[in-house]
Design an enzyme around this catalytic site. Structure first.
Site, PDB file in Angstrom:
ATOM      1  N   GLU A 570      17.136  73.802  65.363  1.00 50.18           N
ATOM      2  CA  GLU A 570      17.958  74.028  64.228  1.00 50.18           C
ATOM      3  C   GLU A 570      19.483  74.252  64.319  1.00 50.18           C
ATOM      4  OE1 GLU A 570      16.574  73.102  61.630  1.00 50.18           O
ATOM      5  OE2 GLU A 570      14.490  73.108  62.660  1.00 50.18           O
ATOM      6  N   HIS A 573      21.490  71.119  64.361  1.00 52.52           N
ATOM      7  CA  HIS A 573      21.587  70.568  63.131  1.00 52.52           C
ATOM      8  C   HIS A 573      22.804  71.393  62.498  1.00 52.52           C
ATOM      9  CE1 HIS A 573      18.512  67.821  62.510  1.00 52.52           C
ATOM     10  NE2 HIS A 573      17.481  68.925  62.799  1.00 52.52           N
ATOM     11  N   HIS A 701       6.451  67.044  54.570  1.00 48.76           N
ATOM     12  CA  HIS A 701       7.361  66.035  55.078  1.00 48.76           C
ATOM     13  C   HIS A 701       7.632  65.064  54.227  1.00 48.76           C
ATOM     14  CE1 HIS A 701       8.158  67.567  59.091  1.00 48.76           C
ATOM     15  NE2 HIS A 701       9.217  66.853  59.086  1.00 48.76           N
ATOM     16  N   ILE A 702       6.446  64.090  53.830  1.00 52.04           N
ATOM     17  CA  ILE A 702       6.442  63.065  53.042  1.00 52.04           C
ATOM     18  C   ILE A 702       6.331  63.227  51.501  1.00 52.04           C
ATOM     19  CG2 ILE A 702       5.931  61.828  55.144  1.00 52.04           C
ATOM     20  CD1 ILE A 702       3.365  61.084  53.964  1.00 52.04           C
ATOM     21  N   ALA A 704       7.164  66.419  49.762  1.00 53.95           N
ATOM     22  CA  ALA A 704       7.970  67.192  49.249  1.00 53.95           C
ATOM     23  C   ALA A 704       9.455  67.310  49.996  1.00 53.95           C
ATOM     24  CB  ALA A 704       7.400  68.723  49.022  1.00 53.95           C
ATOM     25  N   TYR A 707      11.322  62.808  54.199  1.00 54.13           N
ATOM     26  CA  TYR A 707      10.863  62.006  55.102  1.00 54.13           C
ATOM     27  C   TYR A 707       9.892  60.770  54.728  1.00 54.13           C
ATOM     28  CZ  TYR A 707      13.132  64.577  58.939  1.00 54.13           C
ATOM     29  OH  TYR A 707      14.075  65.065  59.524  1.00 54.13           O
TER      30      TYR A 707
END
Length: 787
Positions: A570, A573, A701-702, A704, A707
């Site tokens: 993290e 990032h 991930h997909i 909410a 991704y």
């Protein structure tokens, strides 16, 4: 989140297959796509609030924040003081902290009652500013981009204060307030994104004689905004536009509800244990956490030694049970609860998934695409065909090795004399894999916790950042309001002692109010437009959020090695956001970067966890100060690729079901999403999943996050990050001068250029060539490590 099947883990993705040789072919196939991406610029993130960055767990639903706070006054030698002048415009309501002037977001003051009036007052003001922009818009930077950035920035900072609090300090009242005003916020963003005067002005700049004289960053802004507008429905008219906007509103509601259901379902499960025999095998750290949780639930006299203990589905508790509990029945109960989260009763996400997929498909067809994956990949480097080819090659290459992993595990269980060898189940895999790893490498991850105390880990991480990038990270607690007393606040300075950024760090799990996983998001972006009082730019601010075990009693937070990797991830990032030198906010930091490449800095930073000097500098026993023995370090490195085939297949399962649901699946047909997942599992999971497996109901991930049709990105980013780290290996990891020089070059390219250049151009600027899969092969043990 740690555990089986780990569908929403946002921390390190160390699942490396020992057969990733096939990646060479796959990456070679993708290089033409990478090359063409130089001219296919990614849209800026700022205009669409549904574009969000969530790195190893559940993303908050908002896009990266751009605060309407001017920049620090110029200073040759800055201190960690309040560097942001107050917001320039007068507050509409001085009693509402969302509308008041502030140096940093008033996280401590915002209450649910402030949300409705604050958001509505701001929207009314911005609507007037948007109308004025449209009436006077010209195809000139100062008449178009500057006022547009101001409008988006003001709404982003206020909305995302609320959205961030919802992610880390959730409550029923806050949910209700957000639900009331969210449609109004979405309506404004749609109105802004579909503005024909603004769209036409950007096209005029693109087609003007001045185009060739624009900087690369400004070209990226223009092309990104044009692409963004098209994908946002600007070309649709009348009924089609109304339908598109209705779909966007519904998707916003559904994804928010999906996330809330996952959080509520996770909180709902609590198992009270009074007999210590039932949790035999749990390490002291887990017992302490379980007792501490029991105290928070009203069992005032609970202790680690005598209980009672409360087990939850929160990551630290769940993973401890799955890895260490000898009680097979307990493992089964907790596993089944985790795999069926948010799949029944009032919290059932099944219908929400179906609605999301239907609406995404309908949206894609309105925009002229065959499926939603094509919409998603319009903002990325790859194509649907290339992604599917890549996933299948890795899957086929990994399968035999995953089968061997399972055979090895069964043999080990049988040799251990356990009856479980005859019917090994899904809830047994983590437990016995941990025992096999301990036996094979003589290493116990739980026994390493005392060597990884959070304060020492952070000190070592900041020392590494200083060596590589020439920055100093200093505590600045008390300077900015925070949402919880555990939050740390830091300022970042360059080698001349000038301030360059700030960031918050929220490290601990709080299952009653905080979403699971780990992520970095943006608070303020670097911006030339929003600089005031003689400053040249506004400084960036970020926040890092993790969910590791909190301090227990008088012990600091003692981390697993995986949690150490997560923090490094993290911070990677955050570094890309904070060390950007781009002054155009729409392409500064993480904004405007193609999603396929956004994990490069984070996965790059993970490599340093295995760097001997770095690891031994942070791995010191919290009580004795003893440095982690070198023989244990050697074992950690040796165990790095343990069960790599199985881990690779798990990631391929997630990516493959993601692509299937967003390409060929018909959400209106007779086949259910669970049928699709089971079909994918047949070729990606050696031990079949349970018939009642509902991991999709927690796959934030997909459903909410950001991704959807993009989970494959982790694999591609591994190639880039491994190759980037190999530049330091080539320079010599024991050559401090060369490491510093290479680190500065990494900062000046990968970390500095943001979305102002295409990812391929940025990578070539750093590496001197296009990416190669060879370093990844070597890091996965397929090629010999250079002496």
């Amino acid at each position: 989140m740690v555990g089986i099947p780990k569908p929403i883990a946002m921390g390190p993705q160390r699942q490396r297959s020992t057969i990733i040789l096939i990646l060479f072919l796959a990456v070679a196939a993708m290089l033409p796509i990478l090359s063409s991406s130089v001219s296919r610029l990614a849209p800026a993130l700022a205009r669409n609030p549904s574009r969000r960055l969530l790195l190893l767990s559940v993303l908050p639903s908002s896009s990266p924040l751009r605060a309407f706070c001017p920049l620090p006054r110029p200073s040759a030698r800055a201190t960690c003081s309040a560097a942001y002048p107050a917001m320039a415009e007068a507050a509409v309501d001085t009693d509402n902290p969302l509308l008041a002037d502030f140096d940093f977001p008033p996280f401590d003051a915002v209450q649910p009652a402030h949300v409705r009036p604050g958001i509505r007052a701001l929207l009314a003001r911005l609507e007037g500013e948007l109308e004025a922009l449209e009436k006077g818009v010209e195809p000139a930077w100062g008449k178009l981009v500057v006022p547009l950035e101001r409008i988006t920035d003001r709404l982003d900072v206020v909305w995302n204060v609320v959205d961030h609090l919802k992610a880390v300090k959730d409550s029923a009242d806050l949910r209700a307030a957000v639900e009331d005003v969210q449609p109004e916020k979405v309506k404004f963003y749609l109105r802004l994104g579909q503005s024909k005067p603004i769209y036409q002005a950007f096209n005029a700049i693109r087609n003007s004689s001045e185009w060739d004289s624009l900087s690369d960053a400004r070209k990226r802004v223009v092309q990104g905004q044009i692409k963004d507008a098209v994908l946002g429905g600007v070309a649709l008219e009348d009924e089609q536009r109304d339908k598109f906007n209705q779909i966007q509103q519904e998707l916003e509601k559904l994804t928010e509800k999906f996330s809330e259901n996952v959080l509520d379902a996770t909180k709902k499960f609590e198992k009270l244990i009074t007999d210590k025999k039932e949790i035999d095998g749990l390490p002291a750290s887990a017992l302490g956490l379980a007792a501490q949780t029991a105290v928070s639930k009203g069992h005032e006299n609970a202790t680690a030694d005598n209980g009672p203990w409360v087990i939850t589905l929160d990551a630290p508790s769940f993973s401890a049970v799955m890895q260490h509990a000898k009680n097979r029945a307990l493992r089964e109960e907790v596993y089944r609860a985790y795999l069926t989260r948010a799949s029944s009763g009032d919290l059932d996400n099944t219908d929400i998934i179906s609605q999301i997929l239907k609406l995404r498909l309908e949206k894609a067809k309105l925009l002229g695409y065959k499926n939603y994956a094509e919409v998603s990949l319009a903002r990325k480097m790859a194509t649907v065909d290339r992604v599917q080819e890549l996933l299948e090659k890795i899957r086929a290459a990994s399968w035999d090795h995953a089968v061997q992993d399972m055979e090895d595990l069964k043999a080990f269980v049988k040799d251990s004399g356990s009856a479980e060898a005859n019917d090994l189940a899904n809830w047994d895999l983590n437990f016995w894999s941990e025992r096999l790893r301990e036996s094979k490498y003589d290493i116990d991850e739980e026994s390493l916790r005392p060597y990884f105390a959070l304060p020492k880990v952070m000190d070592g991480l900041f020392s590494l950042a200083n060596k590589l990038f020439g920055i100093n990270v200093e505590p600045a607690d008390g300077l900015a309001p925070v949402w919880n007393s555990d939050i740390k606040f830091y300022c970042v300075k360059d080698s001349s002692n000038s301030l360059v950024a700030y960031f918050y760090f929220d490290p601990y799990s709080r299952p009653s109010e905080k979403r699971g996983g780990a992520w970095m998001n943006v608070v303020f972006s670097r911006s030339r437009v929003l600089a005031r009082n003689g400053s040249s730019v506004r400084l960036p601010v970020a926040h890092m959020v993790c969910n590791q075990m909190p301090p227990v009693g008088d012990k600091p937070s003692l981390m697993t090695f995986r949690e150490v990797e997560t923090v490094f991830h993290e911070f990677g990032h955050a570094l890309q956001h904070m060390l950007t030198t781009q002054d155009e906010a729409f392409v500064a930091g993480i904004s405007g970067i193609e999603w396929d490449a956004v994990e490069l800095p984070s996965q790059f930073m993970e490599n340093w966890c295995y760097h001997k000097e770095t690891l031994l500098s942070i791995a010191k026993h919290y009580e004795t100060g003893e440095v982690l023995p070198e023989e244990i370090y050697a074992k950690l490195v040796a165990a790095k690729n343990f069960r790599a085939g199985s881990f690779s297949l798990r990631q391929i399962r997630f990516a493959s079901v993601d692509m299937e649901l967003h390409t060929t699946y018909d959400p209106s047909g007779p086949v259910s999403v669970y049928d699709v997942d089971r079909k994918v599992a047949e070729r990606t999971q050696v031990l079949a999943p349970l018939p009642e497996d509902r991991f999709l109901c927690g796959f934030s991930h997909i459903f909410a996050g950001g991704y959807a049709a993009g989970y494959y990105s982790y694999k591609w980013a591994e190639v880039l990050s491994a190759d980037a780290f190999s530049a330091f290996e080539d320079a010599g990891l024991d050559n401090e001068k060369a490491i510093k020089e290479t680190g500065r070059r990494f900062r000046d390219t990968v970390l500095a250029l943001g979305g102002g250049k295409s990812p391929l151009e940025v990578f070539v600027s750093f590496r001197g060539r296009e990416p190669s899969p060879e370093p990844l092969l070597r890091h996965n043990g397929l090629l010999p490590v250079a002496a």
